[in-house]
Motif scaffolding. Sequence first.
Motif, PDB file in Angstrom:
ATOM      1  N   SER A  44       0.841  -1.193   0.000  1.00  0.00           N
ATOM      2  CA  SER A  44       0.000   0.000   0.000  1.00  0.00           C
ATOM      3  C   SER A  44       0.872   1.237   0.000  1.00  0.00           C
ATOM      4  N   GLY A  45       0.306   2.343  -0.450  1.00  0.00           N
ATOM      5  CA  GLY A  45       1.039   3.597  -0.494  1.00  0.00           C
ATOM      6  C   GLY A  45       0.091   4.730  -0.798  1.00  0.00           C
ATOM      7  N   PRO A  46       0.630   5.938  -0.938  1.00  0.00           N
ATOM      8  CA  PRO A  46      -0.209   7.112  -1.185  1.00  0.00           C
ATOM      9  C   PRO A  46      -0.962   7.003  -2.504  1.00  0.00           C
ATOM     10  N   ARG A  47      -2.132   7.590  -2.540  1.00  0.00           N
ATOM     11  CA  ARG A  47      -2.927   7.570  -3.764  1.00  0.00           C
ATOM     12  C   ARG A  47      -2.282   8.455  -4.820  1.00  0.00           C
ATOM     13  N   VAL A  48      -2.460   8.053  -6.050  1.00  0.00           N
ATOM     14  CA  VAL A  48      -1.836   8.761  -7.162  1.00  0.00           C
ATOM     15  C   VAL A  48      -2.652  10.003  -7.523  1.00  0.00           C
TER      16      VAL A  48
ATOM     17  N   TRP B 232      -3.920   4.873   0.696  1.00  0.00           N
ATOM     18  CA  TRP B 232      -5.045   4.006   0.353  1.00  0.00           C
ATOM     19  C   TRP B 232      -4.973   3.451  -1.060  1.00  0.00           C
ATOM     20  N   ARG B 233      -3.769   3.398  -1.581  1.00  0.00           N
ATOM     21  CA  ARG B 233      -3.568   2.728  -2.862  1.00  0.00           C
ATOM     22  C   ARG B 233      -3.029   1.334  -2.548  1.00  0.00           C
ATOM     23  N   PHE B 234      -3.596   0.334  -3.174  1.00  0.00           N
ATOM     24  CA  PHE B 234      -3.183  -1.047  -2.916  1.00  0.00           C
ATOM     25  C   PHE B 234      -2.806  -1.731  -4.215  1.00  0.00           C
TER      26      PHE B 234
END
Length: 240
Positions: free
Chosen positions: A175-179, A193-195
């Motif tokens: 997971s990481g920051p949304r683009v 909330w990027r998976f």
Amino acid sequence: MPRRISRSFLAREVLQFAPELLGCTIAHTTSAGTVVIRITEVEAYAGVGDPGSHAFRGRPTARTRSLFGPPGTLYVYFTYGMHYCANVVGGRRGSGGAALLRAGEVIEGIDLAKERRASGARRPPADRDLARGPARLVVSLGLGRENDGISILDPDSPVVLRYPATPIPPDAIRSGPRVGVAGPGGDASAYPWRFWIDGDPTVSPYRPAARRRRGAGSPTGPGLGQAVPGRSGTDDSRHT
DNA sequence: CGTGCGATTATCT
DNA sequence: GATAATCGCACGC
């Protein structure tokens, strides 16, 4: 073939079901044929109150009406004056929660997908690029404005969501920051909330929220803090 | 009612 | 890396 996604699966909180969409397949059937995509990357949008969500304001507009629909509604929106992106609506009805389908692997109907993605006389993209990015995924799948608001739970729906043929091991999910979304204070990492599926070649390249160039302005902004604990925040698909 | 800027991508330098 | 293409919407006047 795995069974269709149930209503209860999507009726949970978005942050709960979004990562579980990884490995699931989404299929769209038209008179031209069927394209099936295995989902490899998603983003969660919590809806009302989430600054990155189109439902942030709490009230639907002409564009976002379907986003406030019941779980299982498809939200297809138009952006940048030229692209469509697709979301699976979930959570409590009216919450505006949804998962953006960011990337996937075309596992059926690859010729049809290539046809749709080939623009003009240009050669179609490589297989792994067919659905690598939210707008590309929508093109490969053949979705458009006409599919906005349809239910993917309806047995007669042209769009079908199914559980993974082989489940994704939890430790393969990153997971990481949304683009392209900035959080409060411009910090996108406030919402990791990027998976995506670790190491999958079809995961889209990460790019921080693009700040539009304005006149001679401030120097380069602060680099994104790489430090997200655990296995978050690493993205081997990043360009240099 | 004008203006700025996105949940992006293809294409050029 | 930078930029054009170009629509919907929020916000400011």
